[in-house]
Design an enzyme around this catalytic site. Structure first.
Site, PDB file in Angstrom:
ATOM      1  N   ARG A 141      -7.117 -13.364   4.393  1.00  0.00           N
ATOM      2  CA  ARG A 141      -6.556 -12.175   5.040  1.00  0.00           C
ATOM      3  C   ARG A 141      -7.576 -11.045   5.009  1.00  0.00           C
ATOM      4  NH1 ARG A 141      -6.852  -9.168   1.396  1.00  0.00           N
ATOM      5  NH2 ARG A 141      -6.280  -7.441   2.718  1.00  0.00           N
ATOM      6  N   GLN A 291      -0.912  -6.333  -1.737  1.00  0.00           N
ATOM      7  CA  GLN A 291      -2.367  -6.540  -1.694  1.00  0.00           C
ATOM      8  C   GLN A 291      -3.102  -5.562  -2.617  1.00  0.00           C
ATOM      9  OE1 GLN A 291      -0.375  -6.469   0.952  1.00  0.00           O
ATOM     10  NE2 GLN A 291      -1.083  -7.727   2.639  1.00  0.00           N
ATOM     11  N   ASP A 332      -7.399  -2.580  10.983  1.00  0.00           N
ATOM     12  CA  ASP A 332      -7.253  -3.883  11.634  1.00  0.00           C
ATOM     13  C   ASP A 332      -7.552  -3.795  13.119  1.00  0.00           C
ATOM     14  OD1 ASP A 332      -5.519  -4.064   9.086  1.00  0.00           O
ATOM     15  OD2 ASP A 332      -5.865  -6.117   9.736  1.00  0.00           O
ATOM     16  N   ASN A 342      -3.486  -0.136  10.601  1.00  0.00           N
ATOM     17  CA  ASN A 342      -3.849  -0.679   9.287  1.00  0.00           C
ATOM     18  C   ASN A 342      -2.547  -1.052   8.585  1.00  0.00           C
ATOM     19  OD1 ASN A 342      -5.908  -1.334   7.323  1.00  0.00           O
ATOM     20  ND2 ASN A 342      -5.093   0.334   6.081  1.00  0.00           N
ATOM     21  N   LYS A 343      -2.675  -1.604   7.400  1.00  0.00           N
ATOM     22  CA  LYS A 343      -1.520  -2.097   6.648  1.00  0.00           C
ATOM     23  C   LYS A 343      -0.370  -1.086   6.643  1.00  0.00           C
ATOM     24  CE  LYS A 343      -0.919  -5.260   5.255  1.00  0.00           C
ATOM     25  NZ  LYS A 343      -0.102  -6.233   6.037  1.00  0.00           N
TER      26      LYS A 343
HETATM   27  O1  MRU Z   1      -2.040  -8.185   6.223  1.00  0.00           O
HETATM   28  P1  MRU Z   1      -3.426  -8.065   5.673  1.00  0.00           P
HETATM   29  O2  MRU Z   1      -3.460  -8.187   4.194  1.00  0.00           O
HETATM   30  O3  MRU Z   1      -4.398  -8.979   6.369  1.00  0.00           O
HETATM   31  O4  MRU Z   1      -3.815  -6.588   6.047  1.00  0.00           O
HETATM   32  C1  MRU Z   1      -5.084  -6.118   5.743  1.00  0.00           C
HETATM   33  C2  MRU Z   1      -5.278  -4.688   5.956  1.00  0.00           C
HETATM   34  O5  MRU Z   1      -4.464  -3.994   6.504  1.00  0.00           O
HETATM   35  C3  MRU Z   1      -6.598  -4.168   5.561  1.00  0.00           C
HETATM   36  O6  MRU Z   1      -6.511  -2.860   5.133  1.00  0.00           O
HETATM   37  C4  MRU Z   1      -7.506  -4.257   6.787  1.00  0.00           C
HETATM   38  O7  MRU Z   1      -7.531  -5.557   7.286  1.00  0.00           O
HETATM   39  C5  MRU Z   1      -8.862  -3.865   6.494  1.00  0.00           C
HETATM   40  S1  MRU Z   1      -9.701  -5.139   5.637  1.00  0.00           S
HETATM   41  C6  MRU Z   1     -11.285  -4.684   5.456  1.00  0.00           C
END
Ligand code: MRU
Length: 444
Positions: A141, A291, A332, A342-343
């Site tokens: 991820r 995370q 993202d 982003n998350k």
């Molecule tokens: O759902 P995930 O864990 O893949 O989400 C990741 C995020 O939102 C991160 O902050 C983003 O991908 C940046 S990673 C360098």
């Protein structure tokens, strides 16, 4: 704000952990005993009383500019300097490689991130079903990491296609690419890496099968190595925004596990640690998949960074307490106007930060910027199973089975809440429609 600046007691204790004291003796202005040499010798003899981190790697003197001078002792005859243990390669203290292709064994491995922090275990990805499942279940991820992984997956899948008929080969590879791409919709890096691999296949369509496979392998490695270099550059730019002793809040995980090596939003903290610079990080646990707790605090703690884990709903109090001077988050997908997906929870952090006058920086490679996407309203937001909220991580369900859940995996932070977008090419400032475009026009 003018609030009293107090530090949590356990944070203070942790600060001391990776540090050591170097006694540097001077005689009539000349250095007669190098403290580093002395300590290294003691370490070799096994007599140095150093924190456990020091024994895991080599000591490196970070230089006067990065160390803190303490008052000279006894009439200037000796000086005491504060130094720091650093590792020759930061991966030595963070984790094993999150994605690796073993050319000898002809096998693709990833660290299964769903098992962390309890278990650091590699799994092998061989079939399209295993690959799609691994991306969907977040075994691998983080926007750049799923792009890198998808590139290697495309190579592995290309090798599995046995036909000598080129149109059939391209059609099957493209079908595989679509299946991988559909595994997660928000992070733009996934589709970007797949398109890069398809483009490479097309470029070599008239070559022999072996030549085409070699070209695909080299392209996957280049995507991987390119991300390492980009993360390093992003980390440098990010670190330039911080000063000694700053507190930074981060959300989700944008470290080595989510990328290639240093990470994006976490890269500056690792670089700071390498250089003996002291940054205090507050890591949001990041509900519902944790995370921040499982991965960010794990990576930073192991790297000797001063990290304090908080629940998402504690971001406001640490900001109010004056402990946070900046927020660093990953991304993202960044739209052409700077709106950033982003998350889930990132936009809430940015709204709080605005209230407290704290700058929010988005850190990510240019491969995460989608100039074809005009604004945040056009970013697809992944919605995930409500069981992640109700049952995952708990021994017993935390809600009745019939209770409805809404579980968006990402949100969009309005560009007006973002002080800067830090890329490998530099720091973009508002207005982003101009500064992001300049990145791609190569004018910046
Ligand atoms: O759902 P995930 O864990 O893949 O989400 C990741 C995020 O939102 C991160 O902050 C983003 O991908 C940046 S990673 C360098």
């Amino acid at each position: 704000m003018g609030l009293a600046h107090t530090i949590p007691p356990d944070t203070q204790a942790h600060w001391k952990h990776p540090y050591f004291i170097i006694q540097t003796h001077f005689s009539q202005g000349r250095l007669v005993k190098d403290g580093v040499q002395a300590i290294t010798t003691e370490l070799e003899k096994g007599t140095a009383d150093l924190p456990p981190l020091a024994s895991a790697g080599k000591l490196r003197y970070t230089g006067r500019e990065n160390t803190k001078a303490l008052p000279r002792e006894t009439g200037g005859a000796a000086a005491v300097w504060k130094g720091r243990t650093t590792m020759p390669d930061i991966t030595a203290v963070t984790h094993a490689q999150n994605i690796r292709y073993d050319r000898k064994a002809e096998a693709l491995y990833i660290i299964d991130q769903t098992l962390l922090p309890g278990e650091e275990k590699e799994i092998r990805l061989q079939t399209i079903d295993e690959m799609v499942e691994a991306i969907r279940a977040l075994r691998v991820r983080g926007a750049p990491a799923i792009g890198i992984c998808a590139a290697y997956c495309m190579y592995v899948l290309a090798k599995s296609i046995r036909t000598e008929d080129r149109p059939t080969f391209l059609k099957r590879l493209s079908d595989y690419g679509q299946q991988l791409d559909a595994a997660r919709p928000t992070a733009v890096n996934l589709g970007w890496a797949i398109r890069e691999m398809m483009r490479t296949a097309l470029e070599h369509v008239h070559d022999t099968r072996g030549q085409m496979l070699d070209a695909l392998y080299e392209r996957a490695v280049a995507i991987h190595e390119d991300d390492i270099a980009k993360c390093r550059a992003i980390s440098e730019y990010g670190l330039s925004l911080l000063k000694e002793g700053d507190g930074v809040l981060t959300h989700c995980n944008a470290g080595p596990l989510a990328t290639s090596r240093y990470g994006t939003a976490q890269g500056p903290f690792l670089l700071a640690a390498e250089r003996g610079m002291h940054i205090r990080v507050f890591a949001d646990e990041t509900r519902p998949l944790l995370q921040g707790a499982r991965l960010t605090s794990y990576e930073l703690q192991r790297a000797g960074v001063d990290v304090t884990l908080i629940c998402d709903n504690m971001a406001s109090i640490v900001m109010k307490n004056g402990w946070v001077q900046a927020c660093f988050v990953g991304c993202d997908r960044v739209a052409a106007n700077g709106d950033t997906a982003n998350k889930i929870g990132t936009s809430g952090v940015a709204i709080l930060a605005k209230h407290y006058g704290i700058p929010v920086y988005v850190l990510g490679p240019t491969s995460t910027i989608d100039m074809a996407c005009p604004d945040g309203d056009h970013i697809p937001i992944e919605e995930r199973d409500g069981e992640e909220i109700k049952t995952m991580w708990y021994e017993k369900p935390m809600a009745l089975p019939e209770v409805k859940c809404y579980n968006p995996a990402f949100d969009v932070t309005d560009h007006e809440l973002i002080a800067g977008i830090v890329t490998e090419k530099g720091i973009c400032r508002p207005p982003y429609t101009k500064s992001l475009k300049a990145l791609f026009d190569d004018k910046k």
